[in-house]
Write an enzyme that holds these catalytic residues in place. Sequence first.
Site, mmCIF file in Angstrom:
data_model
loop_
_atom_site.group_PDB
_atom_site.id
_atom_site.type_symbol
_atom_site.label_atom_id
_atom_site.label_comp_id
_atom_site.label_asym_id
_atom_site.label_seq_id
_atom_site.Cartn_x
_atom_site.Cartn_y
_atom_site.Cartn_z
ATOM 1 N N THR A 1 0.863 -1.182 0.000
ATOM 2 C CA THR A 1 0.000 0.000 0.000
ATOM 3 C C THR A 1 0.896 1.227 0.000
ATOM 4 O OG1 THR A 1 -1.631 1.222 1.301
ATOM 5 C CG2 THR A 1 -0.230 -0.253 2.525
ATOM 6 N N TRP B 1 -11.806 23.347 12.217
ATOM 7 C CA TRP B 1 -11.550 22.189 11.364
ATOM 8 C C TRP B 1 -12.680 22.032 10.365
ATOM 9 C CZ3 TRP B 1 -6.882 20.125 11.561
ATOM 10 C CH2 TRP B 1 -6.129 20.285 12.736
ATOM 11 N N GLU C 1 -5.070 -2.295 5.523
ATOM 12 C CA GLU C 1 -4.601 -2.961 6.738
ATOM 13 C C GLU C 1 -5.700 -3.764 7.438
ATOM 14 O OE1 GLU C 1 -4.115 0.057 5.714
ATOM 15 O OE2 GLU C 1 -2.052 0.705 6.017
ATOM 16 N N LYS D 1 -7.579 23.085 8.320
ATOM 17 C CA LYS D 1 -7.672 23.928 9.517
ATOM 18 C C LYS D 1 -7.719 25.388 9.089
ATOM 19 C CE LYS D 1 -5.957 24.185 14.156
ATOM 20 N NZ LYS D 1 -4.896 23.872 15.087
HETATM 21 P P1 AMP Z 1 -6.764 1.948 1.212
HETATM 22 O O1 AMP Z 1 -5.858 1.412 2.246
HETATM 23 O O2 AMP Z 1 -6.062 2.443 0.010
HETATM 24 O O3 AMP Z 1 -7.844 0.996 0.899
HETATM 25 O O4 AMP Z 1 -7.471 3.247 1.812
HETATM 26 C C1 AMP Z 1 -8.159 3.190 3.027
HETATM 27 C C2 AMP Z 1 -8.728 4.540 3.335
HETATM 28 O O5 AMP Z 1 -9.795 4.854 2.426
HETATM 29 C C3 AMP Z 1 -9.369 4.632 4.709
HETATM 30 O O6 AMP Z 1 -8.426 4.809 5.737
HETATM 31 C C4 AMP Z 1 -10.281 5.829 4.517
HETATM 32 O O7 AMP Z 1 -9.562 7.051 4.631
HETATM 33 C C5 AMP Z 1 -10.749 5.668 3.092
HETATM 34 N N1 AMP Z 1 -12.059 5.014 3.085
HETATM 35 C C6 AMP Z 1 -12.337 3.726 2.845
HETATM 36 N N2 AMP Z 1 -13.661 3.495 2.913
HETATM 37 C C7 AMP Z 1 -14.237 4.673 3.224
HETATM 38 C C8 AMP Z 1 -15.574 5.108 3.473
HETATM 39 N N3 AMP Z 1 -16.603 4.274 3.377
HETATM 40 N N4 AMP Z 1 -15.779 6.405 3.797
HETATM 41 C C9 AMP Z 1 -14.749 7.265 3.884
HETATM 42 N N5 AMP Z 1 -13.473 6.928 3.663
HETATM 43 C C10 AMP Z 1 -13.215 5.649 3.346
#
Ligand code: AMP
Length: 554
Positions: A187, A451, A334, A446
């Site tokens: 990742t 925020w 993760e 910010k």
């Molecule tokens: P990844 O590891 O590339 O799959 O990205 C994970 C990140 O995507 C999470 O930590 C969130 O910031 C964002 N994310 C995943 N699902 C959602 C959701 N349903 N709403 C808002 N953010 C999300």
Amino acid sequence: MSTSDPAGTPRPGHALLIRDLLHRVRAWAPGRTIQYRDRVTLTYAEWLGRTARLGAWLGRLGVRPGDRVGVLDWDSHRVLEMFFAVPCVGATLHTVNVKLTPEQVGYTIRHARDTVLFVHADFLPLVAGLRGFLGGVRHVVVLADGPWEAPEGFPVAGEYEEGLGSTEPLASWPDLDEDATATLFYTTGTTGEPKGVSFTHRQIVLHTLAAGMALAVHDEPMALRSSDVYMPLTPMFHVHAWGVPYIAVTLGLAQVYPGKYEPAMLLTLIERHRVTFSHCVPTLLLMLLRHPSSGAVDWRRLKLVIGGAALLPAVAREAMGRGICIVGGYGMSETCPIVAVSHIRPGLMGEGGEAGDAVDVITRTGFPLPLVQARVVDDAGRELPPGGEGVGELVLRCPWLTAGYVDDPAASERLWKDGWLHTGDGARMDADGYIRITDRIKDVIKVGGEWISSLEIEDVLARHPSVAEAAVIGVPDAKWDEHPRAEVVLRPGLPAPTPRDLLRHLHAAVDAGALHQRALLTEVAVVESIPRTSVGKIDKKRMRAALSGSVVLA
Ligand code: AMP
């Protein structure tokens, strides 16, 4: 793990192993099909046979328990075979993210110490270009959809179909430790090199059971059914296509694998094979809905889990307006990844219920899955009470969260501070038990000590009829510390608003109480396109770098 009792007597069948996800489908759906693009149709009986042949062939290629096997392919029946065969012989499947830069692809193969690589012919030039850096790779096997040629002077160990064809199926899968590493992928974070995330057999089996159960048990707004036809729309190299292929095989669903994601082909496959269940990031959903051939698809049969980024109400309404049944899903690389889905809890809507309508519930981030503990904590790690207005960081515990980043103890320690997995997401826990992600912590803006959520401004902009897409970041501001900057892509063929018109649109939302007053400081820029990450999400890191003139490596 314990495949034996304290006296050392073996307890066969006790461990949670991926191979045991295969038992049921043998008898339940031997004739159902797994389709690859418009090229290959396999029955489950045939696919199981091929998977067992692959298991035996891996042995002939010298793959031993603990070895890592890399695959560079588009989404295919072959990768599905590897999802099972590689971990079931005790090796680890490294699904290489083919959308990374060549340097990063080389880095991940080296870092993973892959010994065998399965490479689609499309990626042979890429891998051949890296040959000097891939010292640990003993064999390269070619995956081909047609004629192919090995780059000059680049030795390949064979072609996939020939290898399977010349191998007898493995009679049975070996007993393994359920804590053996099954899968690995990388990742890209905010800084540094890509990080390796891995999962064990036990974790994948538990995720399959819990996520499958949650997706199948709730009627509102939709339920996964045994009669569904499944096609992934998030790549298999990214967290096992959210783990849904494991669920689909376990339940014996008919499946379609689309190969390379080409919008016209995806639409053709959805329509031709009557796909009823899929999942994707919001940007891909919008791309499909707004594609010129989108009118040829009967969207009303499709159930879609939208995740990987916030499901904005404007996007949910657009999809529902076309007849798609959608629900939100939350997770991260993760977390294997699914930890919450925005099913509609009974009693929430209608008389006496809290929720206005279905969109109000499904655009909440999600309700935790069985076995998931979710908390929102402040900077000192104290839990913020559910139902409050305070925003903190979402932290998680459950049996399928990664133990840490591969060979990166410092980052793993930060991930698991205080015994909870720190998501890096700002969130509130609402009184009804739903997690609501307010913004990625680093994306919150910010403005003069207040925020502001970038997502809220994006949602308001996305509701403007001429806006195709909007992304908001914080940029430095001498007076306010930061102010929001919105980059907006317009819909072709509609009257083009000026940045000033769009600001007026934000103003109306502020007047209506839907947006913080400080959102009026937003600088609006109309752009041709918004940068994307390797998995199709909006890439705010790249947006920030473009403004500061710095270079982004990931
Ligand atoms: P990844 O590891 O590339 O799959 O990205 C994970 C990140 O995507 C999470 O930590 C969130 O910031 C964002 N994310 C995943 N699902 C959602 C959701 N349903 N709403 C808002 N953010 C999300």
